[in-house]
Write an enzyme that holds these catalytic residues in place. Structure first.
Site, PDB file in Angstrom:
ATOM      1  N   SER A   1      31.414  43.816  35.608  1.00 44.49           N
ATOM      2  CA  SER A   1      31.430  43.299  36.975  1.00 44.49           C
ATOM      3  C   SER A   1      30.448  42.144  37.169  1.00 44.49           C
ATOM      4  O   SER A   1      29.274  42.238  36.772  1.00 44.49           O
ATOM      5  CB  SER A   1      31.099  44.417  37.966  1.00 44.49           C
ATOM      6  N   LEU A   2      30.921  41.080  37.804  1.00 44.71           N
ATOM      7  CA  LEU A   2      30.064  39.932  38.105  1.00 44.71           C
ATOM      8  C   LEU A   2      29.545  39.957  39.539  1.00 44.71           C
ATOM      9  O   LEU A   2      28.883  39.012  39.972  1.00 44.71           O
ATOM     10  CB  LEU A   2      30.846  38.632  37.866  1.00 44.71           C
TER      11      LEU A   2
ATOM     12  N   LYS B   1      39.024  52.459  45.237  1.00 48.76           N
ATOM     13  CA  LYS B   1      39.300  51.831  46.529  1.00 48.76           C
ATOM     14  C   LYS B   1      40.003  52.766  47.516  1.00 48.76           C
ATOM     15  O   LYS B   1      39.779  52.673  48.725  1.00 48.76           O
ATOM     16  CB  LYS B   1      40.106  50.550  46.329  1.00 48.76           C
TER      17      LYS B   1
ATOM     18  N   ARG C   1      57.965  51.461  46.879  1.00 51.19           N
ATOM     19  CA  ARG C   1      58.482  50.733  48.032  1.00 51.19           C
ATOM     20  C   ARG C   1      57.971  51.309  49.350  1.00 51.19           C
ATOM     21  O   ARG C   1      57.602  50.568  50.272  1.00 51.19           O
ATOM     22  CB  ARG C   1      60.006  50.760  48.014  1.00 51.19           C
TER      23      ARG C   1
END
Length: 286
Positions: free
Chosen positions: A26-27, A77, A168
């Site tokens: 991770s940056l 998330k 969907r």
């Protein structure tokens, strides 16, 4: 970096960390630490914490008062939104969050990936970024959702998603609620013809997921959310075909500005943060 929440130290009053797995690449620390340095916020610290979706609630709930917020990457998330005591409207609509901010009521969730997608589209397409016709999104996971939301919010007429499973029911409303036509296809479709007809390709999947398909997909301007390793095979192929490309490190920069402001209460020093990131990404290999 430590894989556990560290204890407060006298010289550090405010902490933020990015949660995810794997997290070593991770940056986000590069961006946020550059922002702290530019504004003289010497008592702020940003680090990485290895964290699966299942571990996220325990890590966040155990964080001491020095932790004012968390950036959240995959696979956490969805768990971040579930954990939150409140959420912004866009995080609720998207169904996932990449930002947790401590408030007096608990944790507030937001999704600044929308800002990241909007920023890279503006850089990639210039004045045409808000006049999109047909857009192709690769993948249906946690980053595809803000991509769909942002493309539809920006006025895209049609969004086609390429995904291995039929998602969907959860993805279509993100497009159609704002008037965009929606289509879902598999990887066995005629991707070469489709890619040649769209205004932009947004890939939200690891490079390994589309290995061998780059020659079919690289027939339009490309946004690839992956930045390690860089350039990705898809980006390299699209550039070789003469199309403009923007990578995940630029998206990361745009999504970090809003996070920085929510965490610190200060306007993000965009230029200093972007310069630090560009220097890191393009530095010579030792």
């Amino acid at each position: 970096m430590s894989d556990t929440v560290s204890h407060s130290q006298p010289d550090i009053r405010h902490r933020v960390a990015v949660l995810g797995s794997p997290i070593e690449h991770s940056l986000s620390p590069v961006l946020h630490q550059a922002g702290y340095h530019a504004l003289g916020l010497e008592d702020w610290e940003y680090n990485r914490i290895e964290c699966t979706a299942e571990q996220l609630a325990t890590i966040v709930d155990s964080a001491d008062a020095s932790y004012v917020g968390f950036s959240v990457t995959m696979p956490g998330k969805f768990a971040a939104l579930e954990l939150a005591d409140e959420a912004t409207a866009r995080a609720q609509e998207i169904g996932s969050a990449n930002t947790l901010v401590r408030t007096s009521q608990g944790w507030r969730a937001d999704n600044t990936d929308c800002d990241g997608i909007a920023g890279v589209l503006a850089e990639l397409l210039g004045e045409h970024h808000d006049n999109l016709g047909h857009c192709l999104v690769i993948g249906g996971g946690g980053t595809a959702r803000p991509a769909l939301w942002t493309l539809a919010e920006g006025g895209a007429e049609k969004i086609t998603v390429v995904n291995r499973s039929d998602r969907r029911a959860e993805l279509e409303p993100l497009a159609t609620s704002r008037g965009a036509e929606f289509a879902l296809i598999g990887y066995d479709a005629d991707l070469r013809t489709l890619a040649g007809e769209v205004d932009v390709v947004v890939s939200t999947v690891p490079s390994s997921s589309i290995a061998g398909l780059e020659a079919d997909l690289a027939h339009a301007p490309v946004v690839d959310v992956i930045y390690d390793p860089w350039p990705t095979p898809l980006v390299a192929q699209a550039a070789a075909n003469g199309y403009r490309t923007v990578g995940g490190h630029i998206m990361l920069a745009y999504q970090s500005y809003g996070q920085f402001e929510q965490f610190t209460g200060h306007q993000a020093p965009w230029q200093a943060m972007r310069q630090a990131l560009e220097h890191y990404v393009h530095k010579p290999l030792s």
